[in-house]
Scaffold this motif. Structure first.
Motif, PDB file in Angstrom:
ATOM      1  N   PRO A  25      31.503  51.888  -9.105  1.00 46.92           N
ATOM      2  CA  PRO A  25      31.215  53.151 -10.908  1.00 46.92           C
ATOM      3  C   PRO A  25      31.346  51.970 -11.834  1.00 46.92           C
ATOM      4  O   PRO A  25      31.537  51.220 -12.104  1.00 46.92           O
ATOM      5  CB  PRO A  25      32.807  53.762 -10.378  1.00 46.92           C
ATOM      6  N   TYR A  26      30.074  52.676 -12.529  1.00 45.12           N
ATOM      7  CA  TYR A  26      29.503  51.965 -13.759  1.00 45.12           C
ATOM      8  C   TYR A  26      30.766  51.925 -14.725  1.00 45.12           C
ATOM      9  O   TYR A  26      31.642  50.545 -15.459  1.00 45.12           O
ATOM     10  CB  TYR A  26      29.126  52.663 -14.436  1.00 45.12           C
ATOM     11  N   LEU A  33      33.875  44.052 -17.013  1.00 43.22           N
ATOM     12  CA  LEU A  33      32.984  43.333 -18.659  1.00 43.22           C
ATOM     13  C   LEU A  33      33.772  43.100 -19.367  1.00 43.22           C
ATOM     14  O   LEU A  33      34.134  42.131 -20.041  1.00 43.22           O
ATOM     15  CB  LEU A  33      31.987  44.019 -19.229  1.00 43.22           C
ATOM     16  N   ALA A  34      35.374  44.850 -19.955  1.00 42.82           N
ATOM     17  CA  ALA A  34      35.740  44.026 -20.762  1.00 42.82           C
ATOM     18  C   ALA A  34      37.032  42.601 -20.469  1.00 42.82           C
ATOM     19  O   ALA A  34      37.279  41.655 -21.251  1.00 42.82           O
ATOM     20  CB  ALA A  34      36.492  45.703 -20.684  1.00 42.82           C
ATOM     21  N   MET A  40      31.085  46.957 -23.287  1.00 42.90           N
ATOM     22  CA  MET A  40      30.304  48.062 -22.524  1.00 42.90           C
ATOM     23  C   MET A  40      31.096  49.115 -22.072  1.00 42.90           C
ATOM     24  O   MET A  40      31.854  49.464 -21.573  1.00 42.90           O
ATOM     25  CB  MET A  40      29.605  47.233 -21.769  1.00 42.90           C
ATOM     26  N   SER A  41      30.029  50.267 -22.527  1.00 40.34           N
ATOM     27  CA  SER A  41      30.602  51.741 -22.229  1.00 40.34           C
ATOM     28  C   SER A  41      30.339  51.713 -20.796  1.00 40.34           C
ATOM     29  O   SER A  41      28.987  51.143 -20.409  1.00 40.34           O
ATOM     30  CB  SER A  41      29.880  52.515 -23.125  1.00 40.34           C
ATOM     31  N   SER A  42      30.901  53.010 -20.138  1.00 42.58           N
ATOM     32  CA  SER A  42      30.121  52.644 -18.688  1.00 42.58           C
ATOM     33  C   SER A  42      28.423  53.301 -18.562  1.00 42.58           C
ATOM     34  O   SER A  42      27.757  52.855 -18.042  1.00 42.58           O
ATOM     35  CB  SER A  42      30.898  54.223 -18.484  1.00 42.58           C
ATOM     36  N   GLU A  43      28.114  54.361 -19.721  1.00 45.82           N
ATOM     37  CA  GLU A  43      26.271  54.568 -19.744  1.00 45.82           C
ATOM     38  C   GLU A  43      25.927  52.685 -20.441  1.00 45.82           C
ATOM     39  O   GLU A  43      24.386  53.404 -20.011  1.00 45.82           O
ATOM     40  CB  GLU A  43      26.281  55.274 -21.147  1.00 45.82           C
ATOM     41  N   GLY A  44      26.826  52.295 -21.303  1.00 48.93           N
ATOM     42  CA  GLY A  44      25.863  50.856 -21.178  1.00 48.93           C
ATOM     43  C   GLY A  44      25.574  49.983 -19.822  1.00 48.93           C
ATOM     44  O   GLY A  44      24.537  49.861 -19.608  1.00 48.93           O
ATOM     45  N   VAL A  45      26.450  49.886 -19.293  1.00 47.34           N
ATOM     46  CA  VAL A  45      26.537  50.150 -17.743  1.00 47.34           C
ATOM     47  C   VAL A  45      25.060  50.011 -16.635  1.00 47.34           C
ATOM     48  O   VAL A  45      24.479  49.641 -16.530  1.00 47.34           O
ATOM     49  CB  VAL A  45      27.817  49.173 -16.950  1.00 47.34           C
TER      50      VAL A  45
END
Length: 159
Positions: A25-26, A33-34, A40-45
Motif C-alpha cells: 500500500p502507498y 520513506l518517513a 511524503m503523503s500516500s497521495e504523493g507516493v
C-alpha cells in the motif's frame, strides 16, 4: 526496469518497496520513506509511482524453481552478412521468446523464453540454430536465481 539517470533516492526507495512487494500500500511506502527521512503523503507516493511507471519498464520475474517451467537464455552469434543482426532480431522476435535484444560484444542477439520441459528448450534452441543467418547458439537453463534489488537500483549511483 530501467531507471532514468535523474532517478533520486525517493524513487529508489519506492521502487525497492514495490520490487519486494508489488501490492505494498502507498501508505506503507510513505511510512518507509518517513523512516528514511523523506516526508511524503500516500497521495504523493501514488503520484510518484504513476510518474515512475511512465519512465520505466517493469518486469517482475517469478522464480523458476517455484513453477513448472524452465527459463532458457540463448546467446546467439550471427553471420557477417549485411543486416544479419537486424534480420536475426526480427526473425527471433517472431518466435515464442519473451525477451529478444541486440548486443555488442561476444554475442549479437540474446533471447529468453519460458519452456514447460527440457525437450521444449531443445526445440527452441534448434529453431534458432536452423536460421540461415545464425552462426552459433550458446544457451543455459536457469534453475534458480538470487536478485539483489539494492544493487540493481543503485546502478549508476556508485563511483
Amino acid at each position: 526496469m530501467s531507471l532514468q539517470p535523474d532517478a533520486d533516492e525517493v524513487d529508489r526507495i519506492i521502487l525497492k518497496a514495490l520490487a519486494n512487494g508489488p501490492r505494498t500500500p502507498y501508505s506503507d511506502i510513505a511510512e518507509q520513506l518517513a523512516a528514511e527521512g523523506h516526508e511524503m503523503s500516500s497521495e504523493g507516493v501514488r503520484h510518484r509511482v504513476s510518474k515512475l511507471l511512465d519512465r520505466t519498464s517493469i518486469f517482475f520475474l517469478l522464480e523458476p524453481d517455484e513453477h513448472e517451467w524452465e527459463i532458457v537464455r540463448l546467446a546467439i552469434r550471427v553471420t557477417d552478412d549485411p543486416d544479419a543482426k537486424a534480420t536475426a532480431l526480427e526473425e527471433i522476435s517472431e518466435m515464442p521468446f519473451w525477451l529478444v535484444t541486440r548486443g555488442v560484444g561476444t554475442y549479437d542477439v540474446y533471447a529468453v523464453a519460458s519452456a514447460a520441459t527440457n525437450s521444449r528448450v531443445d526445440e527452441l534452441v534448434t529453431a534458432v540454430t536452423e536460421l540461415e543467418i545464425v552462426e552459433s547458439v550458446d544457451h543455459s537453463t536457469e534453475t534458480s536465481r538470487h536478485t539483489n534489488v539494492d544493487d540493481y537500483l543503485s546502478a549508476g549511483q556508485r563511483d
